[in-house]
Design an enzyme around this catalytic site. Structure first.
Site, PDB file in Angstrom:
ATOM      1  N   HIS A 117      52.896 105.711 -34.396  1.00 22.84           N
ATOM      2  CA  HIS A 117      54.125 105.247 -35.046  1.00 22.84           C
ATOM      3  C   HIS A 117      53.981 105.336 -36.568  1.00 22.84           C
ATOM      4  CE1 HIS A 117      57.821 103.357 -35.671  1.00 22.84           C
ATOM      5  NE2 HIS A 117      57.595 102.135 -35.221  1.00 22.84           N
ATOM      6  N   HIS A 148      59.822 116.167 -34.637  1.00 23.19           N
ATOM      7  CA  HIS A 148      60.295 114.784 -34.505  1.00 23.19           C
ATOM      8  C   HIS A 148      60.991 114.660 -33.163  1.00 23.19           C
ATOM      9  CE1 HIS A 148      62.427 111.041 -35.424  1.00 23.19           C
ATOM     10  NE2 HIS A 148      61.529 110.869 -36.386  1.00 23.19           N
ATOM     11  N   ASP A 162      57.006 112.143 -42.899  1.00 18.05           N
ATOM     12  CA  ASP A 162      55.590 111.926 -43.204  1.00 18.05           C
ATOM     13  C   ASP A 162      54.915 113.119 -43.865  1.00 18.05           C
ATOM     14  OD1 ASP A 162      55.368 109.325 -42.376  1.00 18.05           O
ATOM     15  OD2 ASP A 162      55.222 109.900 -40.281  1.00 18.05           O
TER      16      ASP A 162
HETATM   17  N1  ACO Z   1      52.743 121.189 -34.346  1.00 16.90           N
HETATM   18  C1  ACO Z   1      52.732 122.217 -33.447  1.00 16.90           C
HETATM   19  N2  ACO Z   1      53.536 122.289 -32.383  1.00 16.90           N
HETATM   20  C2  ACO Z   1      54.378 121.272 -32.186  1.00 16.90           C
HETATM   21  C3  ACO Z   1      54.446 120.162 -33.067  1.00 16.90           C
HETATM   22  C4  ACO Z   1      53.582 120.163 -34.167  1.00 16.90           C
HETATM   23  N3  ACO Z   1      53.608 119.138 -35.050  1.00 16.90           N
HETATM   24  N4  ACO Z   1      55.374 119.300 -32.627  1.00 16.90           N
HETATM   25  C5  ACO Z   1      55.885 119.825 -31.508  1.00 16.90           C
HETATM   26  N5  ACO Z   1      55.285 121.029 -31.242  1.00 16.90           N
HETATM   27  C6  ACO Z   1      55.618 121.980 -30.155  1.00 16.90           C
HETATM   28  C7  ACO Z   1      55.142 121.461 -28.803  1.00 16.90           C
HETATM   29  O1  ACO Z   1      53.846 121.928 -28.523  1.00 16.90           O
HETATM   30  C8  ACO Z   1      56.176 122.044 -27.902  1.00 16.90           C
HETATM   31  O2  ACO Z   1      55.901 123.421 -27.725  1.00 16.90           O
HETATM   32  P1  ACO Z   1      56.120 124.134 -26.275  1.00 16.90           P
HETATM   33  O3  ACO Z   1      57.583 123.924 -25.973  1.00 16.90           O
HETATM   34  O4  ACO Z   1      55.731 125.550 -26.477  1.00 16.90           O
HETATM   35  O5  ACO Z   1      55.218 123.387 -25.325  1.00 16.90           O
HETATM   36  C9  ACO Z   1      57.475 121.978 -28.706  1.00 16.90           C
HETATM   37  O6  ACO Z   1      57.037 122.018 -30.079  1.00 16.90           O
HETATM   38  C10 ACO Z   1      58.305 120.729 -28.463  1.00 16.90           C
HETATM   39  O7  ACO Z   1      57.512 119.597 -28.770  1.00 16.90           O
HETATM   40  P2  ACO Z   1      57.548 118.204 -28.013  1.00 16.90           P
HETATM   41  O8  ACO Z   1      56.133 117.707 -27.875  1.00 16.90           O
HETATM   42  O9  ACO Z   1      58.386 118.285 -26.798  1.00 16.90           O
HETATM   43  O10 ACO Z   1      58.304 117.291 -29.053  1.00 16.90           O
HETATM   44  P3  ACO Z   1      58.362 115.724 -28.996  1.00 16.90           P
HETATM   45  O11 ACO Z   1      59.741 115.371 -29.353  1.00 16.90           O
HETATM   46  O12 ACO Z   1      57.828 115.164 -27.733  1.00 16.90           O
HETATM   47  O13 ACO Z   1      57.319 115.294 -30.134  1.00 16.90           O
HETATM   48  C11 ACO Z   1      56.407 114.551 -32.159  1.00 16.90           C
HETATM   49  C12 ACO Z   1      57.687 114.845 -31.369  1.00 16.90           C
HETATM   50  C13 ACO Z   1      55.501 113.598 -31.388  1.00 16.90           C
HETATM   51  C14 ACO Z   1      56.787 113.910 -33.500  1.00 16.90           C
HETATM   52  C15 ACO Z   1      55.667 115.901 -32.408  1.00 16.90           C
HETATM   53  O14 ACO Z   1      56.524 116.809 -33.057  1.00 16.90           O
HETATM   54  C16 ACO Z   1      54.390 115.701 -33.202  1.00 16.90           C
HETATM   55  O15 ACO Z   1      53.352 115.348 -32.610  1.00 16.90           O
HETATM   56  N6  ACO Z   1      54.420 115.944 -34.560  1.00 16.90           N
HETATM   57  C17 ACO Z   1      53.258 115.742 -35.384  1.00 16.90           C
HETATM   58  C18 ACO Z   1      53.038 114.254 -35.660  1.00 16.90           C
HETATM   59  C19 ACO Z   1      54.012 113.714 -36.687  1.00 16.90           C
HETATM   60  O16 ACO Z   1      54.259 114.301 -37.726  1.00 16.90           O
HETATM   61  N7  ACO Z   1      54.569 112.517 -36.376  1.00 16.90           N
HETATM   62  C20 ACO Z   1      55.488 111.828 -37.273  1.00 16.90           C
HETATM   63  C21 ACO Z   1      56.867 111.752 -36.724  1.00 16.90           C
HETATM   64  S1  ACO Z   1      57.935 110.940 -37.928  1.00 16.90           S
HETATM   65  C22 ACO Z   1      57.657 109.287 -37.749  1.00 16.90           C
HETATM   66  O17 ACO Z   1      57.170 108.829 -36.729  1.00 16.90           O
HETATM   67  C23 ACO Z   1      57.983 108.330 -38.866  1.00 16.90           C
END
Ligand code: ACO
Length: 445
Positions: free
Chosen positions: A285, A324, A380
Site C-alpha cells: 500500500h 495501477h 509513486d
Molecule cells: N512492471 C511490469 N509489468 C507490469 C507492471 C509493472 N509495474 N504492472 C503490471 N504489469 C503487467 C502484468 O505483468 C500484466 O501483464 P500480463 O497481462 O502480460 O500478465 C499486466 O501488466 C497487467 O497487470 P496486473 O497485475 O493485472 O495489474 P494489477 O492491476 O493487478 O496491478 C499494480 C496493479 C499492483 C499496481 C501493478 O501495476 C504493480 O505491481 N506496479 C508496481 C508497484 C507500484 O508501483 N505500486 C504503486 C501503485 S500506486 C499506490 O499504491 C499509491
C-alpha cells in the site's frame, strides 16, 4: 423448461425497481428465475440471498475476497475514472486543487463537502494550528521505543494512544466531538510523525511553531537544529503541500476500507484512524515509492536502462512506480508531481536519480510492451525522488503519506457515520473446514 418467476422487483430492503432497471438471473440448479433491481449500476448483494435450492439453505453469497468488484459504500467524496486518468475531490479536479488550493483547504473540502469561505478557512486554519501540540505524556510514551524503532510503528502506536488522551471522542454522534477529533487528528499527525523521525534519529523533539503554515511547520519539526527559527525554502514547502494534496484521499483503498470497517464498530476516531495507519504500513500500500528508489539506484546509470527494461519484459523484474489497479492511463497525480520536480531541484542538490527516472519513463512509454498493457507512471514513480530531495529518509515515506491521508480517513469516517446504510462491517465466508468431529483425548491423537 419451466421457470418460476420470483417476487420480481422487491429489493432486500423492500424497495421497488423501475421498469427495465433489473437483472434477470436464472438458477440452472432449480430453473427458477429471479429479477434483481439495479440501482446506480449495482445490485444489492443481499438480493442474492433469495436464490436457494431449498428453503432450509442460507441462500447465495457473492465471493469477492479482495472486494475487487464490490462497492462497500456510497460516497460523494472522491471520484476516479481510471480509464480516463481523472481524479476529483467533491467534483473539483486534482489539477485545479494542486494549482490553486492548499492542503488545509483541500482537507476542509474533503470533510465538509464545500470549499470554505474566507472566514471558514481562517477558523479552520486557526483551529488546526492551535491543536498541533501533543500532551507531554505522549512524548514520554515515545521515549519508550527502542532507538531504531520504525517511525511508522511509532506513529501507529501514537495515534492509537491519542484515544486515551481524548476519551470524549467516543461520543461519535456529538457534532462538536467529531469536529474536535477531525481538528486534532489533522493537527497532531505531523507532530507525531516528526517526533517519530526525531526519535529514530536520536534527536531532541522540536515543538510546533504556530507562525508557520502546515507544511512549513512540519519541515521545521523535522529539521530544526540550533537555529532560533527554521524557515524552509518556500519552493520546498509548496512542493510538500502539493504532495499532501495529492495524497489526501483516494476513495476505497486498503487503509480507507480499514478505517471504515473498524469505525463501523462505533469505536472512537483515533482508534479507527490507527487502523488506517496500520494498513498503510504494508508494503503493498504505502511502500511503493521506496521500491522505486531502490530500483533507480540499482539501474545506476541511464545506459543500463535498455537492459533493465529487457529484464522487465522477460518478467525477471518489475518496473516499480508503473501500473495501477484503477488507473489504466497516466496517473494524474504523477503528472502533477513531475511539474514540481524542476522547482524542487532548483532549491536542492542535483540528484542523478531524476535523470534515470525521466529516461526510464520516456523509454517505457515508447515501448509497446508497456503501452499495450496500459502501464503508465503512477504517483509513486516520482514522489520518492522528491522526498529524497527534501532529505527525508526512506523509512519516513509512509509516515508522510499518513499525514495528508488522515484528512481523507476522517472525511470517509464521518460520511460512514451519517450514512443510513451503515451497519457494523461483517463479511461472510465460504466455510471449507471439517464439521461434526468428536473431540479426541490427547493420549489417543
Ligand atoms: N512492471 C511490469 N509489468 C507490469 C507492471 C509493472 N509495474 N504492472 C503490471 N504489469 C503487467 C502484468 O505483468 C500484466 O501483464 P500480463 O497481462 O502480460 O500478465 C499486466 O501488466 C497487467 O497487470 P496486473 O497485475 O493485472 O495489474 P494489477 O492491476 O493487478 O496491478 C499494480 C496493479 C499492483 C499496481 C501493478 O501495476 C504493480 O505491481 N506496479 C508496481 C508497484 C507500484 O508501483 N505500486 C504503486 C501503485 S500506486 C499506490 O499504491 C499509491
Amino acid at each position: 423448461m419451466a421457470t418460476e418467476q420470483q417476487s420480481s422487483s422487491a429489493t432486500a430492503e423492500g424497495g421497488v425497481a423501475t421498469g427495465s432497471e433489473t437483472l434477470t438471473v436464472t438458477d440452472n440448479r432449480t430453473g427458477k428465475t429471479y429479477e434483481l433491481p439495479i440501482n446506480e449500476g449495482t445490485i444489492r448483494g443481499l438480493d442474492l440471498r433469495q436464490i436457494k435450492v431449498d428453503e432450509s439453505e442460507f441462500g447465495m453469497l457473492a465471493y469477492d475476497p479482495a472486494f475487487t468488484n464490490t462497492a462497500s459504500c456510497r460516497s460523494a467524496i472522491t471520484f476516479i475514472d481510471g480509464e480516463a486518468g481523472i481524479l476529483e475531490h467533491r467534483g473539483y479536479s486534482i489539477e485545479q486543487l494542486c494549482e490553486r488550493s492548499t492542503f488545509l483547504e483541500v482537507a476542509y473540502l474533503l470533510i465538509f463537502g464545500e470549499l470554505p469561505t474566507k472566514q471558514q478557512l481562517e477558523r479552520w486554519t486557526f483551529d488546526i494550528t492551535h491543536h498541533t501540540f501533543v500532551h507531554e505524556d505522549v512524548k514520554h510514551f515515545f521515549d519508550g521505543f527502542r532507538y531504531d524503532a520504525h517511525p511508522m510503528g511509532i506513529l501507529l502506536a501514537g495515534v492509537g494512544a491519542l484515544s486515551t488522551f481524548y476519551p470524549d471522542a467516543k461520543h461519535i454522534d456529538d457534532e462538536e466531538e467529531r469536529y474536535m477529533a477531525a481538528v486534532r487528528l489533522i493537527a497532531k499527525m505531523p507532530t507525531l510523525a516528526a517526533f517519530s523521525y526525531r526519535h529514530n534519529m536520536g534527536l531532541p523533539y522540536v515543538y510546533p511553531d504556530n507562525d508557520l503554515g502546515f507544511s512549513e511547520n512540519f519541515l521545521s519539526m523535522l529539521f530544526k537544529k540550533t537555529e532560533m527559527k527554521y524557515e524552509p525554502d518556500p519552493r520546498l514547502a509548496r512542493a510538500l503541500d502539493v504532495l499532501f494534496i495529492l495524497h489526501a484521499d483516494h476513495e476505497q483503498n486498503c487503509s480507507t476500507n480499514a478505517v471504515r470497517g473498524v469505525g463501523s464498530s462505533g469505536v472512537d476516531p483515533y482508534s479507527a484512524v490507527a487502523a488506517g495507519v496500520a494498513a498503510l504500513y504494508g508494503p503493498l500500500h504505502g511502500g511503493a515509492n521506496e521500491a522505486v528508489l531502490r530500483m533507480l539506484r540499482r539501474i545506476e546509470s541511464p545506459e543500463n536502462i535498455p537492459d533493465f527494461l529487457e529484464g522487465v519484459k522477460s518478467r525477471e523484474e518489475k518496473l516499480m512506480g508503473f501500473g495501477h489497479r484503477v488507473y489504466k492511463n497516466y496517473d494524474p497525480r504523477a503528472r502533477i508531481i513531475q511539474q514540481h520536480m524542476d522547482e524542487v531541484f532548483e532549491a536542492t542538490e542535483y540528484n542523478p536519480l531524476v535523470e534515470i527516472a525521466r529516461e526510464l519513463e520516456k523509454r517505457a512509454l515508447d515501448d509497446d510492451y508497456f503501452t499495450s498493457r496500459k502501464l503508465y507512471p503512477n504517483v509513486d514513480f516520482y514522489s520518492g525522488i522528491i522526498y529524497e530531495a527534501l532529505e527525508i529518509p526512506t523509512n519516513m515515506f509512509t509516515v508522510i503519506f499518513a499525514i495528508p491521508r488522515t484528512s481523507g480517513w476522517v472525511a470517509q469516517w464521518m460520511e460512514m457515520l451519517d450514512d443510513p446504510d451503515t451497519k457494523i462491517a461483517r463479511p461472510r465466508q465460504v466455510y471449507t473446514g471439517e464439521r461434526d468431529r468428536d473431540y479426541v483425548p490427547i493420549e489417543q491423537r
